[in-house]
Design a protein around this motif. Structure first.
Motif, mmCIF file in Angstrom:
data_model
loop_
_atom_site.group_PDB
_atom_site.id
_atom_site.type_symbol
_atom_site.label_atom_id
_atom_site.label_comp_id
_atom_site.label_asym_id
_atom_site.label_seq_id
_atom_site.Cartn_x
_atom_site.Cartn_y
_atom_site.Cartn_z
ATOM 1 N N MET A 1 -24.146 81.671 65.341
ATOM 2 C CA MET A 1 -23.937 81.422 63.705
ATOM 3 C C MET A 1 -24.953 82.629 63.037
ATOM 4 N N THR A 2 -24.245 83.128 62.319
ATOM 5 C CA THR A 2 -24.719 84.074 61.217
ATOM 6 C C THR A 2 -25.079 83.635 59.897
ATOM 7 N N TRP A 3 -26.261 84.065 59.672
ATOM 8 C CA TRP A 3 -26.754 83.668 58.295
ATOM 9 C C TRP A 3 -26.319 84.678 57.314
ATOM 10 N N ASP A 4 -25.116 84.675 56.730
ATOM 11 C CA ASP A 4 -24.622 85.557 55.774
ATOM 12 C C ASP A 4 -24.421 84.664 54.537
ATOM 13 N N GLY A 5 -23.938 85.318 53.444
ATOM 14 C CA GLY A 5 -24.125 84.719 52.168
ATOM 15 C C GLY A 5 -23.451 83.309 51.858
ATOM 16 N N PRO A 6 -22.145 83.278 52.549
ATOM 17 C CA PRO A 6 -21.763 81.884 52.392
ATOM 18 C C PRO A 6 -22.270 80.932 53.317
ATOM 19 N N THR A 7 -22.771 81.151 54.456
ATOM 20 C CA THR A 7 -23.562 79.935 55.181
ATOM 21 C C THR A 7 -24.821 79.791 54.661
ATOM 22 N N ILE A 8 -25.490 80.541 53.998
ATOM 23 C CA ILE A 8 -26.741 80.223 53.171
ATOM 24 C C ILE A 8 -26.621 79.238 51.818
ATOM 25 N N ALA A 9 -25.418 79.654 51.189
ATOM 26 C CA ALA A 9 -24.885 78.806 50.103
ATOM 27 C C ALA A 9 -24.742 77.509 50.775
ATOM 28 N N THR A 10 -23.680 77.492 51.650
ATOM 29 C CA THR A 10 -23.364 75.947 52.186
ATOM 30 C C THR A 10 -24.607 75.269 52.406
ATOM 31 N N VAL A 11 -25.530 75.714 53.171
ATOM 32 C CA VAL A 11 -26.782 75.064 53.449
ATOM 33 C C VAL A 11 -27.655 74.628 52.280
ATOM 34 N N ALA A 12 -27.502 75.524 51.365
ATOM 35 C CA ALA A 12 -28.549 75.267 50.373
ATOM 36 C C ALA A 12 -27.968 74.174 49.389
ATOM 37 N N LEU A 13 -26.368 74.263 49.332
ATOM 38 C CA LEU A 13 -25.775 73.138 48.591
ATOM 39 C C LEU A 13 -25.879 71.854 49.416
ATOM 40 N N ALA A 14 -25.786 71.952 50.471
ATOM 41 C CA ALA A 14 -26.014 70.584 51.362
ATOM 42 C C ALA A 14 -27.199 69.835 51.194
ATOM 43 N N ALA A 15 -28.294 70.898 51.151
ATOM 44 C CA ALA A 15 -29.610 70.359 51.093
ATOM 45 C C ALA A 15 -29.840 69.873 49.416
ATOM 46 N N ALA A 16 -29.125 70.521 48.755
ATOM 47 C CA ALA A 16 -29.343 69.907 47.213
ATOM 48 C C ALA A 16 -28.736 68.718 47.040
ATOM 49 N N THR A 17 -27.602 68.514 47.680
ATOM 50 C CA THR A 17 -26.689 67.316 47.819
ATOM 51 C C THR A 17 -27.563 66.192 48.464
ATOM 52 N N VAL A 18 -28.398 66.391 49.390
ATOM 53 C CA VAL A 18 -29.270 65.366 50.006
ATOM 54 C C VAL A 18 -30.329 65.054 49.217
ATOM 55 N N ALA A 19 -31.023 66.136 48.241
ATOM 56 C CA ALA A 19 -32.215 65.803 47.557
ATOM 57 C C ALA A 19 -31.474 64.945 46.452
#
Length: 88
Positions: A1-19
């Motif tokens: 898995m590459t950590w490009d812009g869309p992947t980082i945004a998806t992970v950040a939004l998922a973390a924000a959703t959980v928080a």
């Protein structure tokens, strides 16, 4: 898995959703606790108010009955009645 812009945004939004979800659950628990506490306090206040009102109503009714029956509940009028009887 590459950590490009869309992947980082998806992970950040998922973390924000959980928080945000966790924060909402905590807020909901505080709301339930606050409601229960408020309800208990309101019940105590209502109980005290009802007891005071019942006591006052009882006293007023007792005074009215004593007056209706020709008796007196006040010491001054008892003294006046005793003085009137002594004059006879």
């Amino acid at each position: 898995m590459t950590w490009d812009g869309p992947t980082i945004a998806t992970v950040a939004l998922a973390a924000a959703t959980v928080a945000i979800t966790a924060l909402s659950v905590v807020a909901g628990l505080f709301a339930i606790w606050g409601f229960a506490t408020l309800r208990e306090h309101a019940a105590e206040v209502a109980k005290k108010a009802a007891e005071a009102a019942a006591q006052e109503a009882t006293e007023k009714r007792m005074q009215a009955l004593l007056k209706e029956w020709g008796l007196s509940a006040t010491p001054e009028s008892d003294d006046a009645a005793a003085a009137a009887l002594q004059k006879e």
